[in-house]
Write a protein that holds these residues in place. Structure first.
Motif, PDB file in Angstrom:
ATOM      1  N   LEU A 233       0.838  -1.196   0.000  1.00 36.08           N
ATOM      2  CA  LEU A 233       0.000   0.000   0.000  1.00 36.08           C
ATOM      3  C   LEU A 233       0.871   1.243   0.000  1.00 36.08           C
ATOM      4  CD1 LEU A 233      -3.056   1.009   0.550  1.00 36.08           C
ATOM      5  CD2 LEU A 233      -2.300   1.205   2.912  1.00 36.08           C
ATOM      6  N   ASP A 234       0.563   2.193  -0.885  1.00 38.65           N
ATOM      7  CA  ASP A 234       1.276   3.472  -0.907  1.00 38.65           C
ATOM      8  C   ASP A 234       0.904   4.256   0.344  1.00 38.65           C
ATOM      9  OD1 ASP A 234       1.771   6.369  -1.482  1.00 38.65           O
ATOM     10  OD2 ASP A 234       2.445   5.579  -3.419  1.00 38.65           O
ATOM     11  N   ARG A 235       1.888   4.590   1.170  1.00 42.38           N
ATOM     12  CA  ARG A 235       1.584   5.222   2.455  1.00 42.38           C
ATOM     13  C   ARG A 235       1.214   6.696   2.318  1.00 42.38           C
ATOM     14  NH1 ARG A 235       5.148   8.532   4.781  1.00 42.38           N
ATOM     15  NH2 ARG A 235       7.238   8.711   3.909  1.00 42.38           N
ATOM     16  N   VAL A 236       1.397   7.288   1.140  1.00 41.75           N
ATOM     17  CA  VAL A 236       1.019   8.684   0.916  1.00 41.75           C
ATOM     18  C   VAL A 236      -0.360   8.793   0.283  1.00 41.75           C
ATOM     19  CG1 VAL A 236       1.631  10.829  -0.301  1.00 41.75           C
ATOM     20  CG2 VAL A 236       3.412   9.435   0.769  1.00 41.75           C
ATOM     21  N   SER A 237      -0.621   8.001  -0.755  1.00 43.18           N
ATOM     22  CA  SER A 237      -1.891   8.106  -1.472  1.00 43.18           C
ATOM     23  C   SER A 237      -2.940   7.111  -1.007  1.00 43.18           C
ATOM     24  CB  SER A 237      -1.645   7.900  -2.975  1.00 43.18           C
ATOM     25  OG  SER A 237      -1.278   6.548  -3.233  1.00 43.18           O
ATOM     26  N   GLY A 238      -2.525   6.037  -0.353  1.00 43.42           N
ATOM     27  CA  GLY A 238      -3.454   4.977   0.004  1.00 43.42           C
ATOM     28  C   GLY A 238      -3.719   4.005  -1.124  1.00 43.42           C
ATOM     29  N   GLU A 239      -3.054   4.173  -2.256  1.00 42.89           N
ATOM     30  CA  GLU A 239      -3.268   3.290  -3.404  1.00 42.89           C
ATOM     31  C   GLU A 239      -2.647   1.919  -3.148  1.00 42.89           C
ATOM     32  OE1 GLU A 239      -2.180   3.021  -8.184  1.00 42.89           O
ATOM     33  OE2 GLU A 239      -1.658   4.810  -7.011  1.00 42.89           O
ATOM     34  N   ILE A 240      -3.390   0.883  -3.507  1.00 42.76           N
ATOM     35  CA  ILE A 240      -2.885  -0.482  -3.411  1.00 42.76           C
ATOM     36  C   ILE A 240      -2.054  -0.777  -4.652  1.00 42.76           C
ATOM     37  CG2 ILE A 240      -3.498  -2.926  -3.355  1.00 42.76           C
ATOM     38  CD1 ILE A 240      -5.968  -2.153  -1.736  1.00 42.76           C
ATOM     39  N   HIS A 241      -0.764  -1.039  -4.458  1.00 42.47           N
ATOM     40  CA  HIS A 241       0.129  -1.333  -5.573  1.00 42.47           C
ATOM     41  C   HIS A 241       0.097  -2.805  -5.977  1.00 42.47           C
ATOM     42  CE1 HIS A 241       2.877   2.384  -4.614  1.00 42.47           C
ATOM     43  NE2 HIS A 241       1.704   2.726  -5.115  1.00 42.47           N
ATOM     44  N   TRP A 242      -0.139  -3.672  -5.006  1.00 41.96           N
ATOM     45  CA  TRP A 242      -0.092  -5.107  -5.292  1.00 41.96           C
ATOM     46  C   TRP A 242      -0.775  -5.865  -4.170  1.00 41.96           C
ATOM     47  CZ3 TRP A 242       1.838  -9.239  -2.549  1.00 41.96           C
ATOM     48  CH2 TRP A 242       1.980 -10.454  -3.247  1.00 41.96           C
ATOM     49  N   GLN A 243      -1.422  -6.992  -4.543  1.00 43.24           N
ATOM     50  CA  GLN A 243      -1.963  -7.925  -3.556  1.00 43.24           C
ATOM     51  C   GLN A 243      -1.722  -9.349  -4.014  1.00 43.24           C
ATOM     52  OE1 GLN A 243      -6.165  -6.626  -3.004  1.00 43.24           O
ATOM     53  NE2 GLN A 243      -5.565  -6.238  -0.880  1.00 43.24           N
TER      54      GLN A 243
ATOM     55  N   ASP B  66      -5.482 -31.498   7.434  1.00 41.99           N
ATOM     56  CA  ASP B  66      -5.063 -30.984   6.128  1.00 41.99           C
ATOM     57  C   ASP B  66      -3.564 -30.688   6.114  1.00 41.99           C
ATOM     58  OD1 ASP B  66      -7.649 -31.172   5.333  1.00 41.99           O
ATOM     59  OD2 ASP B  66      -8.034 -29.014   5.224  1.00 41.99           O
ATOM     60  N   HIS B  67      -2.984 -30.698   4.923  1.00 43.53           N
ATOM     61  CA  HIS B  67      -1.557 -30.425   4.748  1.00 43.53           C
ATOM     62  C   HIS B  67      -1.413 -29.196   3.857  1.00 43.53           C
ATOM     63  CE1 HIS B  67       2.631 -31.881   3.156  1.00 43.53           C
ATOM     64  NE2 HIS B  67       2.659 -30.689   3.703  1.00 43.53           N
ATOM     65  N   HIS B  68      -0.987 -28.087   4.436  1.00 44.81           N
ATOM     66  CA  HIS B  68      -0.795 -26.844   3.688  1.00 44.81           C
ATOM     67  C   HIS B  68       0.562 -26.240   4.037  1.00 44.81           C
ATOM     68  CE1 HIS B  68      -4.779 -26.444   1.898  1.00 44.81           C
ATOM     69  NE2 HIS B  68      -5.292 -26.829   3.063  1.00 44.81           N
ATOM     70  N   PRO B  69       1.142 -25.467   3.123  1.00 44.41           N
ATOM     71  CA  PRO B  69       2.368 -24.733   3.472  1.00 44.41           C
ATOM     72  C   PRO B  69       2.082 -23.705   4.551  1.00 44.41           C
ATOM     73  CG  PRO B  69       1.479 -23.961   1.386  1.00 44.41           C
ATOM     74  CD  PRO B  69       0.680 -25.175   1.769  1.00 44.41           C
ATOM     75  N   LEU B  70       3.087 -23.363   5.332  1.00 45.07           N
ATOM     76  CA  LEU B  70       2.902 -22.422   6.431  1.00 45.07           C
ATOM     77  C   LEU B  70       3.794 -21.189   6.329  1.00 45.07           C
ATOM     78  CD1 LEU B  70       2.552 -24.880   9.449  1.00 45.07           C
ATOM     79  CD2 LEU B  70       0.729 -23.652   8.242  1.00 45.07           C
ATOM     80  N   VAL B  71       4.753 -21.197   5.415  1.00 48.07           N
ATOM     81  CA  VAL B  71       5.639 -20.050   5.221  1.00 48.07           C
ATOM     82  C   VAL B  71       5.603 -19.672   3.747  1.00 48.07           C
ATOM     83  CG1 VAL B  71       8.017 -19.192   5.380  1.00 48.07           C
ATOM     84  CG2 VAL B  71       7.112 -20.705   7.154  1.00 48.07           C
ATOM     85  N   VAL B  72       5.506 -18.365   3.477  1.00 44.21           N
ATOM     86  CA  VAL B  72       5.371 -17.869   2.118  1.00 44.21           C
ATOM     87  C   VAL B  72       6.352 -16.720   1.912  1.00 44.21           C
ATOM     88  CG1 VAL B  72       3.529 -16.268   2.765  1.00 44.21           C
ATOM     89  CG2 VAL B  72       3.696 -17.044   0.408  1.00 44.21           C
ATOM     90  N   MET B  73       6.803 -16.552   0.667  1.00 44.61           N
ATOM     91  CA  MET B  73       7.796 -15.529   0.358  1.00 44.61           C
ATOM     92  C   MET B  73       7.383 -14.767  -0.894  1.00 44.61           C
ATOM     93  SD  MET B  73      11.946 -16.008  -0.040  1.00 44.61           S
ATOM     94  CE  MET B  73      11.755 -17.460  -1.083  1.00 44.61           C
ATOM     95  N   LYS B  74       7.665 -13.477  -0.912  1.00 45.44           N
ATOM     96  CA  LYS B  74       7.537 -12.672  -2.126  1.00 45.44           C
ATOM     97  C   LYS B  74       8.900 -12.062  -2.427  1.00 45.44           C
ATOM     98  CE  LYS B  74       5.321  -8.789  -4.451  1.00 45.44           C
ATOM     99  NZ  LYS B  74       6.611  -8.386  -5.077  1.00 45.44           N
ATOM    100  N   ARG B  75       9.474 -12.446  -3.547  1.00 44.28           N
ATOM    101  CA  ARG B  75      10.745 -11.875  -3.952  1.00 44.28           C
ATOM    102  C   ARG B  75      10.505 -10.528  -4.627  1.00 44.28           C
ATOM    103  NH1 ARG B  75      14.578 -15.864  -3.307  1.00 44.28           N
ATOM    104  NH2 ARG B  75      13.800 -18.022  -3.341  1.00 44.28           N
ATOM    105  N   PRO B  76      11.480  -9.617  -4.574  1.00 37.96           N
ATOM    106  CA  PRO B  76      11.264  -8.256  -5.092  1.00 37.96           C
ATOM    107  C   PRO B  76      10.800  -8.207  -6.538  1.00 37.96           C
ATOM    108  CG  PRO B  76      13.274  -8.344  -3.796  1.00 37.96           C
ATOM    109  CD  PRO B  76      12.801  -9.759  -3.916  1.00 37.96           C
ATOM    110  N   ALA B  77      11.316  -9.084  -7.387  1.00 36.93           N
ATOM    111  CA  ALA B  77      10.986  -9.032  -8.811  1.00 36.93           C
ATOM    112  C   ALA B  77       9.773  -9.878  -9.176  1.00 36.93           C
ATOM    113  CB  ALA B  77      12.186  -9.481  -9.646  1.00 36.93           C
ATOM    114  N   SER B  78       9.179 -10.556  -8.210  1.00 30.19           N
ATOM    115  CA  SER B  78       8.076 -11.472  -8.485  1.00 30.19           C
ATOM    116  C   SER B  78       6.736 -10.791  -8.255  1.00 30.19           C
ATOM    117  CB  SER B  78       8.177 -12.708  -7.596  1.00 30.19           C
ATOM    118  OG  SER B  78       7.052 -13.552  -7.777  1.00 30.19           O
ATOM    119  N   GLU B  79       5.744 -11.191  -9.035  1.00 30.11           N
ATOM    120  CA  GLU B  79       4.381 -10.704  -8.870  1.00 30.11           C
ATOM    121  C   GLU B  79       3.486 -11.722  -8.181  1.00 30.11           C
ATOM    122  OE1 GLU B  79       3.070  -7.619  -9.583  1.00 30.11           O
ATOM    123  OE2 GLU B  79       5.195  -7.131  -9.810  1.00 30.11           O
TER     124      GLU B  79
END
Length: 395
Positions: free
Chosen positions: A226-236, A269-282
């Motif tokens: 989230l852009d902390r100045v405008s409130g715009e959501i850049h990515w989810q 159930d079997h689900h992953p518990l840790v998730v990562m977002k790399r800088p260049a990934s969407e």
């Protein structure tokens, strides 16, 4: 999996004028970016400690044996500098990037934030939640320390909000942005100094029903930039299953985000518990959890911390009494350490007495220092009459 959108709230004419004033005030706030894209943020870990002399001291909320709530400033060696009583049970903490202040945030559905002098423990002020709002236990400063951003619940609608407070006016509330989901929990400042990283847990609760989860069948969590100045959501980005609740996270100096899930579905159930977002990934990269660990972890990750060098992350699993260490280059579980009721995790730089690595706390009043190779370096040390809450913040 990725989305973009606008995070500002729909308003009536009077509210629109107030929002224009808010945006004007936010736009005047300097970003103070550092070389290499690292902002001098009011963060909780070693990645945000650049420019500070590490003191080997951390801040945490705790309870004593009688259930009284406190804020505590304690060294890694277990020597308490000060302890101050607080009215509500607290959760997370952060420090001001330039002033010797520690902020302790009330746990959901609490309505207060306490501000303490780091050196003396003196209470500087108390911030009260706005009407129809409560806090979720986390907050972060703008790079210059002039603005405080907090995760909040709009109680009537159940929607997540990011409250904005002016440090220069005794933390007067300037306004708010939509968080991009329900149940915003941990929030961090991105190293670019402009974006807020928000874990929207997706779980609806209301003060009148306490901590009862009201929407488990329809819940949807997300990670939001989230852009902390405008409130715009850049990515989810959303988890692979709608009952995986994103709650806690950390960010490295290069912008790599690591977050933990708390699964709300069947225990089998079997689900992953840790998730990562790399800088260049969407997209979100869910890290595989070896099947033999599924029963032990009990579908629950508490705190996340990324090593100062950015190559290793700690994720605590208190219900399984285990500290997990993840290799961020390979995305694999590297090792585990047994530590009963472990919850708080903090990445720390080296001091004269201790190596760089992690401090992990538990509900028994113990702290354990782990070096950057994931090996125990100090402790566990125990503070009597103390039960640490879920998080630690670097002084």
């Amino acid at each position: 999996m990725s989305k973009t959108g606008h995070g500002m709230l729909e308003t009536h004419p009077t509210e629109a004028r107030q929002r224009r004033r808010l945006l004007k005030a936010l736009a005047c706030t300097p970003l103070l970016g550092l070389p290499g894209g690292a902002a001098l943020a009011g963060g909780n870990n070693a990645a945000s400690a650049r420019g500070h002399v590490p003191a080997g001291v951390a801040i945490s909320a705790c309870d004593d044996d009688t259930g009284q709530h406190f804020a505590s400033c304690t060294s890694y060696q277990g020597q308490e500098r000060w302890r101050q009583p607080i009215k509500e049970r607290a959760h997370g903490a952060t420090r001001h990037p330039h002033k010797p202040w520690a902020l302790i945030f009330a746990r959901r559905p609490g309505t207060e934030i306490n501000v303490f002098d780091l050196e003396t423990g003196e209470r500087i002020t108390r911030i009260e939640a706005a009407p129809d709002r409560h806090f979720y236990g986390h907050g972060v400063f703008s790079p210059d320390g002039g603005l405080l951003y907090t995760t909040e619940n709009a109680i009537t609608s159940g929607e997540g909000r990011i409250g904005i407070y002016d440090m220069h006016r005794d933390f007067a509330r300037l306004g708010e942005f939509a968080s991009g989901g329900i149940g915003p929990h941990e929030i961090r400042l991105h190293p670019d100094g402009r974006q807020l990283i928000i874990a929207n847990g997706g779980i609806l609760t209301r003060p009148e029903t306490g901590r009862v989860k009201l929407n488990l069948e329809s819940m949807q969590s997300n990670l939001t930039l989230l852009d902390r100045v405008s409130g715009e959501i850049h990515w989810q980005g959303e988890p692979s299953h709608h009952q995986l609740s994103l709650r806690h996270l950390d960010v490295s100096r290069d912008g790599t985000i690591v977050a933990g899930y708390q699964y709300q579905g069947p225990a089998s159930d079997h689900h992953p518990l840790v998730v990562m977002k790399r800088p260049a990934s969407e997209t979100l990269q869910e890290l595989p959890l070896p099947p033999e660990y599924v029963p032990q972890f009990k579908q629950y990750i508490a705190s996340i911390a990324i090593a100062p060098k950015g190559h290793l992350a700690v994720a605590t699993a208190p219900r399984g009494n285990v500290i997990t260490l993840w290799n961020l280059e390979t995305g694999e579980l590297e090792t585990t350490l047994d530590f009963a009721d472990c919850a708080g995790a903090l990445a720390v730089p080296a001091t004269q007495e201790t190596p760089a690595g992690f401090v992990v706390s538990n509900g028994r009043g113990e702290w354990l220092l782990i070096d950057e190779d994931g090996l125990p370096a100090l402790g566990p040390v125990r503070l009597a009459n103390t039960h640490w809450d879920n998080h630690l913040a670097l002084m």
